[in-house]
Design an enzyme around this catalytic site. Structure first.
Site, PDB file in Angstrom:
ATOM      1  N   ARG A 264       0.621  -1.451   0.201  1.00 51.70           N
ATOM      2  CA  ARG A 264       0.005  -0.128   0.232  1.00 51.70           C
ATOM      3  C   ARG A 264       0.904   1.378   0.580  1.00 51.70           C
ATOM      4  O   ARG A 264       1.780   1.518   0.940  1.00 51.70           O
ATOM      5  CB  ARG A 264      -0.790  -0.385   0.983  1.00 51.70           C
ATOM      6  CG  ARG A 264      -1.985  -1.232   0.982  1.00 51.70           C
ATOM      7  CD  ARG A 264      -2.393  -1.005   2.465  1.00 51.70           C
ATOM      8  NE  ARG A 264      -3.315  -2.340   2.369  1.00 51.70           N
ATOM      9  CZ  ARG A 264      -4.536  -2.362   3.282  1.00 51.70           C
ATOM     10  NH1 ARG A 264      -5.039  -1.173   4.621  1.00 51.70           N
ATOM     11  NH2 ARG A 264      -5.315  -3.622   3.472  1.00 51.70           N
ATOM     12  N   ARG A 279       1.550   1.205  10.189  1.00 52.54           N
ATOM     13  CA  ARG A 279       1.453   2.067   8.968  1.00 52.54           C
ATOM     14  C   ARG A 279       2.713   1.193   7.496  1.00 52.54           C
ATOM     15  O   ARG A 279       3.357   2.605   7.849  1.00 52.54           O
ATOM     16  CB  ARG A 279       1.553   3.028   9.027  1.00 52.54           C
ATOM     17  CG  ARG A 279       0.032   3.402   8.261  1.00 52.54           C
ATOM     18  CD  ARG A 279      -0.425   5.080   7.532  1.00 52.54           C
ATOM     19  NE  ARG A 279      -1.418   4.572   8.977  1.00 52.54           N
ATOM     20  CZ  ARG A 279      -2.108   4.474   8.573  1.00 52.54           C
ATOM     21  NH1 ARG A 279      -2.462   4.086   7.729  1.00 52.54           N
ATOM     22  NH2 ARG A 279      -3.386   4.389   9.991  1.00 52.54           N
ATOM     23  N   GLU A 351      -5.824  -0.723  15.821  1.00 50.54           N
ATOM     24  CA  GLU A 351      -6.950  -2.188  14.877  1.00 50.54           C
ATOM     25  C   GLU A 351      -5.973  -3.247  14.212  1.00 50.54           C
ATOM     26  O   GLU A 351      -4.808  -2.933  14.171  1.00 50.54           O
ATOM     27  CB  GLU A 351      -7.564  -1.021  13.504  1.00 50.54           C
ATOM     28  CG  GLU A 351      -8.075  -2.052  12.380  1.00 50.54           C
ATOM     29  CD  GLU A 351      -7.874  -1.729  11.232  1.00 50.54           C
ATOM     30  OE1 GLU A 351      -8.032  -2.176  10.214  1.00 50.54           O
ATOM     31  OE2 GLU A 351      -8.074  -0.230  11.456  1.00 50.54           O
ATOM     32  N   SER A 354     -10.534  -5.736   9.543  1.00 48.62           N
ATOM     33  CA  SER A 354     -11.487  -5.104  10.110  1.00 48.62           C
ATOM     34  C   SER A 354     -12.184  -5.919   9.133  1.00 48.62           C
ATOM     35  O   SER A 354     -11.965  -7.023   8.243  1.00 48.62           O
ATOM     36  CB  SER A 354     -11.130  -3.619   9.247  1.00 48.62           C
ATOM     37  OG  SER A 354     -12.088  -2.651   8.571  1.00 48.62           O
ATOM     38  N   ARG A 392       0.977  -6.285  12.530  1.00 51.60           N
ATOM     39  CA  ARG A 392       0.542  -6.034  13.931  1.00 51.60           C
ATOM     40  C   ARG A 392       0.738  -6.879  14.412  1.00 51.60           C
ATOM     41  O   ARG A 392       0.387  -6.806  16.070  1.00 51.60           O
ATOM     42  CB  ARG A 392      -1.420  -4.886  13.672  1.00 51.60           C
ATOM     43  CG  ARG A 392      -0.985  -4.501  12.550  1.00 51.60           C
ATOM     44  CD  ARG A 392      -1.886  -3.280  12.238  1.00 51.60           C
ATOM     45  NE  ARG A 392      -1.886  -2.001  11.783  1.00 51.60           N
ATOM     46  CZ  ARG A 392      -2.701  -1.247  11.425  1.00 51.60           C
ATOM     47  NH1 ARG A 392      -3.200  -0.887  12.197  1.00 51.60           N
ATOM     48  NH2 ARG A 392      -2.524  -0.091  10.916  1.00 51.60           N
TER      49      ARG A 392
END
Length: 435
Positions: A264, A279, A351, A354, A392
């Protein structure tokens, strides 16, 4: 993508539903409403023209038998009407094409059960599991722990690739691999079929799940006449596997899981989470995807949330489930739950998964259907969720299982995947001096 016929029949209704996401979402339908009005007018005009054309053709046959001159004149009128019909049909095709292009940028309307809100502050906590660990020392964030142990390296990664990349070393590298293997074992034991998909996909594939055209700036791609895109998540290839197919009902629901790298650009994340693993431009994730009948998708959504939570329960990680508000949902989702794990080094929940029900929004783009009990093809509902983000999870383990001397305990569930290793200690890795 929204149903073109449904939108043009009730644009105001869709506008009201989209307004729950925010005024900018509802505004996307303004040009659609204008074109929808033109579409309705064209259909009315076409119906009238075709009626007149049919009547004119009937007169031609009658007149040619009694008055040839009058018949030729009527034939000319019929041809002119035919030309008008062709022109109206051409314009109708253009209008419908323009509407479809515009709809590619319109998000999925939220379900009624989704709470209204603007951002994450308006999300609603649903459940909470476990308790936050207690320390008799000040817990440190994972980036400090990783650097002190010598197992997470950002400077060397930046030398290779720039910012937002990480090199894992020794036990940390093995931990990443162990977590992924553990997750896959759990999910396949719960009915998911493991898939190893391509990591490069076509533009059509990215468009099918909603990444394109709206989020082009967040994607990495190859160069050339027909570029391929590096997948931002395994959701993209897994959901597209049955594109343009009609599945038999006996095979539903379909359950897939995959461990892949994800890429990403994080174009909209400037200045956010610049330290650590939260991130990154490149990370690993175990993804869950389901294809289900519309009447079963809500139950399958709840099961998928539980599947994602199961791996966290087995690791002993304190976490909560929150229902996202309308302003915090993803583009393709009609309803989303985030699973957030406690990070003591950052003193907050972050988070880690999701889980979304996209209903038929993606299925309409990729044309994936099933045959109902009457044999009629119907659109499936697609669901996806992280099961869960591997990097994560490394963060969560570092911060939740740290000790006062900086070592990291390995959760018992992972120790068999780590060759019996019970803790991560300082590694001795070669490091030169910068010239």
């Amino acid at each position: 993508m929204l149903d073109l016929k449904a939108v043009v029949q009730d644009p105001e209704g869709f506008e009201r539903r989209l307004a729950r996401r925010g005024p900018e979402a509802a505004a996307l339908l303004q040009p659609v409403k204008t074109l929808a009005a033109e579409r309705r007018a064209l259909n009315v005009a076409l119906e009238e023209l075709k009626k007149r054309q049919s009547e004119a053709n009937a007169r031609v046959g009658q007149l040619m038998r009694t008055d040839k001159a009058a018949g030729e004149k009527a034939r000319g009128e019929a041809r002119a009407l035919g030309d008008e019909v062709k022109e109206k049909e051409r314009r109708l095709g253009e209008v419908e094409g323009e509407i479809e292009k515009l709809l590619l940028f319109v998000p999925n309307p939220p379900q009624d059960a989704v709470p209204d809100g603007r951002d994450e502050k308006d999300n609603r906590e649903v459940t909470r599991w476990g308790a936050a660990p207690r320390f008799d020392f000040a817990p440190r964030p994972h980036w400090e722990l990783g650097e002190a142990l010598g197992v997470l390296e950002w400077q060397q990664a930046a030398k290779l690739s720039g910012s937002r990349f990480t090199i894992y070393k020794g036990a940390a590298a093995r931990l990443e691999r162990a977590i992924a293997a553990f997750f896959l074992d759990v999910h396949t034991s719960r009915g998911y079929t493991e898939i190893l998909p391509p990591y490069l996909v076509s533009r059509e594939t990215m468009t099918g799940t909603g990444q394109l055209p709206k989020f082009e700036e967040d994607a990495f791609r190859t160069t050339g006449e027909d570029p391929l895109y590096l997948i931002p998540t395994a959701e993209v290839p897994l959901t597209n596997m049955h594109r343009d197919e009609i599945l038999e009902a006996r095979h539903l629901p379909v359950h897939y899981c995959a461990w892949t790298p994800c890429f990403r650009a994080e174009a909209g994340a400037a200045g956010k989470d610049t330290r650590g693993l939260i991130r990154q431009h490149q990370f690993h994730k175990v993804e869950l995807v389901k294809l289900a009948r519309p009447e079963e998708s809500e139950a399958e959504h709840q099961r998928m949330v539980d599947d994602a939570c199961e791996v966290l329960r087995r690791l002993g990680l304190h976490h909560r489930v929150v229902l996202l508000c309308t302003g915090d949902m993803g583009f393709a989702s009609a309803k989303t739950y985030d699973i957030e794990v406690w990070m003591p080094g950052q003193e907050t929940f972050r988070e880690i998964s999701s889980v979304s029900n996209c209903e038929d929004f993606q299925a309409r783009r990729i044309r994936v259907r099933y045959r109902d009990e009457k044999g009629k093809p119907r659109l499936l509902h697609t669901l996806n969720g992280s099961g869960v983000a591997v990097g994560r999870t490394v963060v969560a383990i570092f911060e939740n299982f740290q000790e006062a001397n900086g070592t990291i305990r390995i959760p018992p569930a992972l120790q068999p995947y780590m060759g019996g290793l019970a803790r991560i200690e300082k590694g001795d890795f070669p490091r030169g001096v910068e010239r």
